[in-house]
Design an enzyme around this catalytic site. Structure first.
Site, PDB file in Angstrom:
ATOM      1  N   ASN A  10       4.514  -0.133   8.643  1.00 14.82           N
ATOM      2  CA  ASN A  10       5.458  -0.674   7.666  1.00 14.82           C
ATOM      3  C   ASN A  10       5.375   0.199   6.417  1.00 14.82           C
ATOM      4  OD1 ASN A  10       6.861  -2.127   5.760  1.00 14.82           O
ATOM      5  ND2 ASN A  10       5.499  -3.904   5.790  1.00 14.82           N
ATOM      6  N   TRP A  11       6.429   0.971   6.176  1.00 13.14           N
ATOM      7  CA  TRP A  11       6.387   1.923   5.061  1.00 13.14           C
ATOM      8  C   TRP A  11       6.726   1.269   3.724  1.00 13.14           C
ATOM      9  CZ3 TRP A  11       9.049   6.963   7.387  1.00 13.14           C
ATOM     10  CH2 TRP A  11       8.203   7.467   8.389  1.00 13.14           C
ATOM     11  N   LYS A  12       7.071  -0.018   3.755  1.00 11.33           N
ATOM     12  CA  LYS A  12       7.370  -0.755   2.515  1.00 11.33           C
ATOM     13  C   LYS A  12       8.357   0.049   1.652  1.00 11.33           C
ATOM     14  CE  LYS A  12       3.073  -3.197   3.127  1.00 11.33           C
ATOM     15  NZ  LYS A  12       1.973  -3.963   2.580  1.00 11.33           N
ATOM     16  N   HIS A  96       7.785 -11.105   6.214  1.00  9.97           N
ATOM     17  CA  HIS A  96       6.622 -10.419   5.638  1.00  9.97           C
ATOM     18  C   HIS A  96       6.175 -11.149   4.367  1.00  9.97           C
ATOM     19  CE1 HIS A  96       4.065  -7.441   3.755  1.00  9.97           C
ATOM     20  NE2 HIS A  96       3.923  -6.928   4.966  1.00  9.97           N
ATOM     21  N   GLU A  98       5.238 -10.165   1.574  1.00 11.82           N
ATOM     22  CA  GLU A  98       5.805  -9.681   0.304  1.00 11.82           C
ATOM     23  C   GLU A  98       7.199 -10.255   0.084  1.00 11.82           C
ATOM     24  OE1 GLU A  98       4.901  -5.582   1.125  1.00 11.82           O
ATOM     25  OE2 GLU A  98       2.783  -6.086   0.895  1.00 11.82           O
ATOM     26  N   GLU A 168      -0.859 -11.553   9.344  1.00  9.27           N
ATOM     27  CA  GLU A 168      -1.290 -10.729   8.217  1.00  9.27           C
ATOM     28  C   GLU A 168      -1.832 -11.638   7.115  1.00  9.27           C
ATOM     29  OE1 GLU A 168       0.870  -6.689   8.238  1.00  9.27           O
ATOM     30  OE2 GLU A 168       2.154  -8.089   7.172  1.00  9.27           O
ATOM     31  N   GLY A 174      -3.232  -4.571   1.577  1.00  6.64           N
ATOM     32  CA  GLY A 174      -3.274  -3.613   0.481  1.00  6.64           C
ATOM     33  C   GLY A 174      -4.490  -3.765  -0.419  1.00  6.64           C
ATOM     34  N   SER A 214      -4.921  -3.935   5.805  1.00 10.79           N
ATOM     35  CA  SER A 214      -5.930  -2.883   5.593  1.00 10.79           C
ATOM     36  C   SER A 214      -6.474  -2.296   6.896  1.00 10.79           C
ATOM     37  CB  SER A 214      -7.071  -3.397   4.709  1.00 10.79           C
ATOM     38  OG  SER A 214      -6.573  -3.767   3.432  1.00 10.79           O
ATOM     39  N   GLY A 235       0.204  -0.902   6.895  1.00 15.03           N
ATOM     40  CA  GLY A 235       0.932  -0.507   5.698  1.00 15.03           C
ATOM     41  C   GLY A 235       0.481   0.869   5.238  1.00 15.03           C
ATOM     42  N   GLY A 236      -0.415   0.905   4.253  1.00 13.44           N
ATOM     43  CA  GLY A 236      -0.836   2.157   3.604  1.00 13.44           C
ATOM     44  C   GLY A 236      -1.174   3.285   4.572  1.00 13.44           C
TER      45      GLY A 236
END
Ligand code: 13P
Length: 254
Positions: A10-12, A96, A98, A168, A174, A214, A235-236
């Site tokens: 997920n590149w957000k 998600h 967020e 998640e 993150g 993470s 993510g990251g």
């Protein structure tokens, strides 16, 4: 157990189209000769076309980070499921944390998104997870079951069979604070039990449940060793081709 692992990035809100194309190219090289897993990448809407073009000769699925419940209409700022399909997408993230937090999405609205994605032929990747306060109040399982029943319980078995669930925990996203494999497994087992109660044992055996929060090359193997964890939503670490490839090749890592 024959669930095919799925590793998703997920590149957000990262990557311009040019950056997405460059990252896609690097992923293609790093993931040449990939293991027998499904791989999906979720760039921002504006980078979908560039990434789809870059990955067209691969089996990597490109998906939208969100999808609107209606196929078209006066919904400024939104993108529909048929639009994602026409742009070359095969999947959509829904629910998600967020979006739950910042866009106040919940319940029936997410259920409509799941149905819209299914109707257009997209694979919904439905996200659920508790906050730290909810975990500390011993409510993690109750919260996750509530999110699942609000959004998915109305689906038929054949619709549900096309859904991927991503657990998640919000406190692990993150933050560098990964759930222990045992903490994740406990919730995944509860999700699988819920699937069994809702649609039966066959679907409980076949539906995939990803873990997110993470995930890195250094911790993916322990997570993937758990019996009810079928993949990861990253993510990251998915913004770097080598680290994402290290996650996709979790079977090779020490
Ligand atoms: P991180 O891997 O950066 O913690 O993000 C997880 C996530 O939210 C994926 O959807």
């Amino acid at each position: 157990m024959s669930r095919r692992p799925m590793l998703a990035g997920n590149w957000k809100m990262f990557t311009t189209p040019a950056e997405a194309a460059a990252l896609g190219r690097a992923m293609r090289t790093a993931l040449m000769d990939p293991p027998a897993v499904d791989i999906a990448l979720f760039p921002p809407f504006t980078s979908i076309a560039a990434l789809v073009a870059e990955l067209k000769a691969t089996d990597i699925i490109v998906g939208g980070q969100d999808v609107h419940p209606e196929p078209e209409g006066a919904f400024t700022g939104n993108v529909s499921a048929p639009m994602l399909v026409a742009a070359g997408c095969g999947a959509a993230l829904i629910g998600h944390s967020e979006r739950r937090t910042y866009e106040k999405e919940a319940g029936e609205y997410l259920a409509r998104k799941v149905r819209a994605a299914l109707a257009a032929g997209l694979m919904p990747v439905f996200c659920c997870g508790e906050t730290l306060a909810e975990r500390e109040a011993n409510k993690a399982l109750e919260i996750v079951r509530g999110q699942l029943s609000d959004a998915l319980a109305g689906l038929t078995g054949s619709e549900a069979a096309r859904v991927v669930i991503a657990y998640e925990p919000v406190w692990a996203i993150g933050t560098g604070r990964v759930a222990t494999p045992e903490q994740a497994q406990e919730v995944h087992a509860a999700i699988r039990a819920w699937i069994g109660l809702t649609w039966g044992a066959g679907l409980a055996r076949s539906m995939r449940i990803l873990y997110g929060g993470s995930v890195k090359p250094a911790n993916v193997r322990g997570i993937m060793a758990q019996p009810d964890i079928d993949g990861a939503l990253v993510g990251g670490a998915s913004l770097n081709a080598d680290s994402f490839a290290g996650i996709v090749r979790f079977q090779d890592t020490e």
